[in-house]
Design a protein around this motif. Sequence first.
Motif, short mmCIF file in Angstrom:
data_model
loop_
_atom_site.label_atom_id
_atom_site.label_comp_id
_atom_site.label_asym_id
_atom_site.label_seq_id
_atom_site.Cartn_x
_atom_site.Cartn_y
_atom_site.Cartn_z
N SER A 1 -3.61 12.00 10.05
CA SER A 1 -4.56 11.70 8.65
C SER A 1 -3.75 10.98 7.67
CB SER A 1 -5.11 13.07 8.39
OG SER A 1 -5.79 13.68 9.50
N ARG A 2 -2.52 10.59 7.64
CA ARG A 2 -1.83 10.04 6.76
C ARG A 2 -2.16 8.61 6.61
NH1 ARG A 2 2.41 10.67 3.44
NH2 ARG A 2 2.81 12.83 4.22
N ALA A 3 -3.13 8.29 5.69
CA ALA A 3 -3.65 6.93 5.76
C ALA A 3 -3.01 6.12 4.53
CB ALA A 3 -5.07 6.74 5.54
N LEU A 4 -2.74 5.02 4.52
CA LEU A 4 -2.19 4.21 3.48
C LEU A 4 -3.43 3.66 2.61
CD1 LEU A 4 -0.11 1.44 5.38
CD2 LEU A 4 0.52 3.27 4.08
N SER A 5 -4.65 3.64 3.13
CA SER A 5 -5.88 3.58 2.10
C SER A 5 -7.26 3.69 2.62
CB SER A 5 -5.94 1.85 1.65
OG SER A 5 -6.84 1.60 0.96
N SER A 6 -8.23 3.80 2.05
CA SER A 6 -9.60 3.87 2.69
C SER A 6 -10.32 3.00 2.37
CB SER A 6 -10.05 5.31 2.48
OG SER A 6 -11.51 5.54 2.85
N LEU A 7 -11.06 2.09 3.06
CA LEU A 7 -11.71 1.06 2.56
C LEU A 7 -12.96 0.80 3.36
CD1 LEU A 7 -8.92 -1.86 3.21
CD2 LEU A 7 -9.52 -0.96 0.83
N LYS A 8 -14.05 0.08 2.78
CA LYS A 8 -15.39 -0.07 3.24
C LYS A 8 -15.32 -1.31 4.23
CE LYS A 8 -17.67 3.26 0.94
NZ LYS A 8 -18.42 2.76 0.05
N TRP B 1 0.82 -1.02 0.02
CA TRP B 1 0.06 0.11 -0.04
C TRP B 1 0.74 1.29 0.11
CZ3 TRP B 1 -3.87 -1.86 4.46
CH2 TRP B 1 -4.73 -2.74 3.91
N GLU B 2 1.31 1.96 -1.09
CA GLU B 2 1.58 3.02 -1.06
C GLU B 2 0.76 4.31 -1.40
OE1 GLU B 2 4.66 3.34 -0.48
OE2 GLU B 2 5.65 1.25 -0.69
N THR B 3 0.85 5.26 -0.45
CA THR B 3 0.05 6.34 -0.49
C THR B 3 0.71 7.41 -1.76
OG1 THR B 3 -0.77 8.42 0.37
CG2 THR B 3 1.21 7.57 1.05
N GLY C 1 -17.12 3.44 6.62
CA GLY C 1 -15.62 3.62 6.09
C GLY C 1 -14.79 3.64 7.11
N VAL C 2 -13.59 3.00 6.67
CA VAL C 2 -12.34 2.99 7.62
C VAL C 2 -11.01 3.64 6.89
CG1 VAL C 2 -13.36 1.19 9.15
CG2 VAL C 2 -12.07 0.64 7.35
N LYS C 3 -10.24 3.98 7.66
CA LYS C 3 -8.83 4.39 7.08
C LYS C 3 -7.82 3.50 7.66
CE LYS C 3 -9.25 9.29 5.82
NZ LYS C 3 -8.92 10.81 6.38
N VAL C 4 -6.72 3.12 6.81
CA VAL C 4 -5.76 2.11 7.27
C VAL C 4 -4.33 2.53 7.38
CG1 VAL C 4 -4.66 -0.11 6.57
CG2 VAL C 4 -7.15 0.13 5.91
N PHE C 5 -3.97 2.61 8.60
CA PHE C 5 -2.55 3.06 9.05
C PHE C 5 -1.58 2.06 9.11
CE2 PHE C 5 -5.83 6.10 9.99
CZ PHE C 5 -5.50 7.29 9.55
N SER C 6 -0.46 2.64 9.09
CA SER C 6 0.87 1.78 9.36
C SER C 6 1.64 2.25 10.58
CB SER C 6 1.69 1.41 8.18
OG SER C 6 2.88 0.77 8.35
N PHE C 7 1.84 1.58 11.61
CA PHE C 7 2.43 1.92 12.70
C PHE C 7 4.18 2.22 12.57
CE2 PHE C 7 -1.06 1.56 16.13
CZ PHE C 7 -1.29 2.90 15.70
N LEU D 1 3.39 -13.36 11.07
CA LEU D 1 2.91 -13.48 9.54
C LEU D 1 3.50 -12.33 8.81
CD1 LEU D 1 1.27 -15.61 7.80
CD2 LEU D 1 -0.47 -14.03 8.00
N ARG D 2 3.17 -11.05 9.10
CA ARG D 2 3.41 -9.91 8.55
C ARG D 2 3.05 -8.82 9.46
NH1 ARG D 2 -0.29 -8.65 3.33
NH2 ARG D 2 0.64 -6.70 3.71
N PRO D 3 3.83 -7.75 9.03
CA PRO D 3 3.35 -6.29 9.87
C PRO D 3 1.98 -6.12 9.98
CG PRO D 3 5.40 -5.97 8.55
CD PRO D 3 4.97 -7.27 8.14
N SER D 4 1.58 -5.85 11.33
CA SER D 4 -0.10 -5.35 11.22
C SER D 4 -0.29 -3.83 10.90
CB SER D 4 -0.57 -5.45 12.85
OG SER D 4 0.18 -4.72 13.53
N HIS D 5 -1.64 -3.64 10.68
CA HIS D 5 -1.96 -2.45 10.45
C HIS D 5 -3.04 -2.01 11.53
CE1 HIS D 5 -0.42 -3.40 6.35
NE2 HIS D 5 -0.34 -2.46 6.27
N PHE D 6 -3.34 -0.76 11.36
CA PHE D 6 -4.49 -0.15 12.18
C PHE D 6 -5.59 0.67 11.58
CE2 PHE D 6 -5.99 3.11 15.31
CZ PHE D 6 -5.90 2.30 16.63
#
Length: 698
Positions: free
Chosen positions: A258-265, A32-34, A274-280, A366-371
Amino acid sequence: MGDFIRFGYDITDDGDDFGGDNLDEVRAAAKWETVSRNATVFIIDVTDKSIFHSFQDPDAEDSKTSLIEIALTCVSNFIKSKIICSDRDLIACQLIGTAQSQSSETDFKHVHTLLPLELPGAKSVIAVEKVKSNFDASKLGFGHEASFADAFWVTQNMFSRVTSTLSTKQVFLFTMNEDPQSSNQHARKATQQKILDLANNSIEVEVLGLAPPDGFFDMTVFWESALPQLRDKTASIADPTVKIKELLYRVTTKEYTSRALSSLKMDLFGKQFGVKVFSFVNIASKPAGVKLDKDTNKEVFSRTETVSSETGEVLMPDEVRFAQTFGGENIFLGKTERDSMKYLAPSGLTVMGFRSTKQLDFTNFLRPSHFIYPDESAVKGSLVLFQALLNSCLSQDVFAVCQIVTKQGSYPRLAALCPQKEILQPDTGIQIKPPGFHVIYIPFAEDVRDVSLKVNERRECANEEQVEAAQAVVNKLRFNFDPENFRNPQLSRFYAYIEAIALEKEAVEEPEDTINPSPQTIDSRLGQVGLEFVRCFGLQPGSGGGQGAKTTGAKRKVHSNLSRFYAYIEAIALEKEAVEEPEDTINPSPQTIDSRLGQVGLEFVRCFGLQPGSGGGQGAKTTGAKRKADTSTAGSSNASKKASVNVNPIEMRQAAVEKKLGKYTVAVLKEACELYQLPTEGRKQNLIDNLQHFFKAN
């Protein structure tokens, strides 16, 4: 599912594809690249002259600072961070209350644009550092009454002139004025209205109150009612600070919110929000080098083409087919077929059910988590529904199991939505942990592997005393780990050099290596516990860099040949009159060996029938010292004097093995030949050949 959900390990990361696709391209497509950019404007209020008053620097005990230096340092550090982490973002800086009025809007007095809203670079840092080092020399002036509404108007015009899409628009105001324009009600209302206009245009204003260490900044006087997020109680009020690290942390925290990787339903049993996906956490790495044309210095690009092996012609994308080997045969697939096979579900999150958090096993990765956080702009009412789901999961101590598809065409993954409650610092009110869900990826049945080890050998276990000693060491060296305190030394050093070159610094500031442990600190913390640990395990004090270690920080033993080589190079380059002979730290001292051996050395010589002094042992005086020339009269007709040279058989044999007999003089080689009853006639090379053949045969 079983009783426990276990994490497997998957290195492909959505990279399982058909055909000969470039693996790097496949992995890059899965990430996911913004592509959007953020814009940040700093406004520094210099209407109050006390912002220039000096006081003791809380970050450095032996120096003084001022509030204007702290604000400009925060801006400078923020720009440097952006250049490294997000070089596509825009940054601007304004000063209000100056004598000069330099902005794109000439009607506004005492508003000076220090940096226009543009991509940050070395010139931006130099401009801020120049004003910070000597504000008076900049002739900007200060202490003039200015309107905050005018500064916000200039800021809004900056944002309006940006043609590209901006993900977030932030304004940070550094000020000591807790009640601006208290005597001018019209100006106060204009400031409040302008902040509201900015908020309606998705521009958030954050006030960072400045106060000296013994002062106080009261946000409730004016700014709490002027800022919509404080008036609506959607944000907390933080206490003022003069520490640069904490101030920069507040700025970056607000800016990255507010820097989100993606916006999903997200689908909750038929209800979507709606939710925004972030990477810590992201793995930091050095940027890739850019290839330039050697003549024009313009960037060059590479292009890959698919060529037919039979005709050599370049093939178009529709002329290429992909195949998957199955049962020894190639199953051919077209691009449309491949895409349709990958499309299993629309992008988004679909809740499948709930499980107790006790059934979530964190032992594997498994892989890095998101938020995820609610996105009110995507679906109205998302905040309310998201908060209700979060509160319900927290109260019942459960997590949600869901299917997640990051984007159209990606493979679905299983994920656990682990709830997290908001946590604030009790003294400052700064948010430590935001409310939301951690997206923890969990494996499918095919991903889990049995890696249990079955060891049949009997293993030696530590006794009770050794276990207690180890526990004491662990307790002594326990500390509160914070990733923010540990920087990657390789990256820090890399960017330190890049920054020094870009900013034209005279010297490079060597960054501190925070991950290199200090043996002295460890020894002082361990104390008697370290000695007890050494005693229990029968170790030698000082071995392995532990208690009593004296090797760390000592001079390293260097290769004598290299030291001598560089000593001569340095003398020639620096035009020295003489060469400073380096110390040969790897050459053993016969005197030291003799003194340590004592009677043992003599007994060794007697047992093996050796001559005292031969081979550099007991009584040897030749190694490292000048050889004494013992002159004796020879029985020749001209009565010439011949030098008698002591030959070390061991050294001579070693030199023959390494083919280094050429380092000896002719006199030494002749005496060696006489010792081994070899011919002594001929030139030096003949003597060397005779000795080589002798040592090879014997």
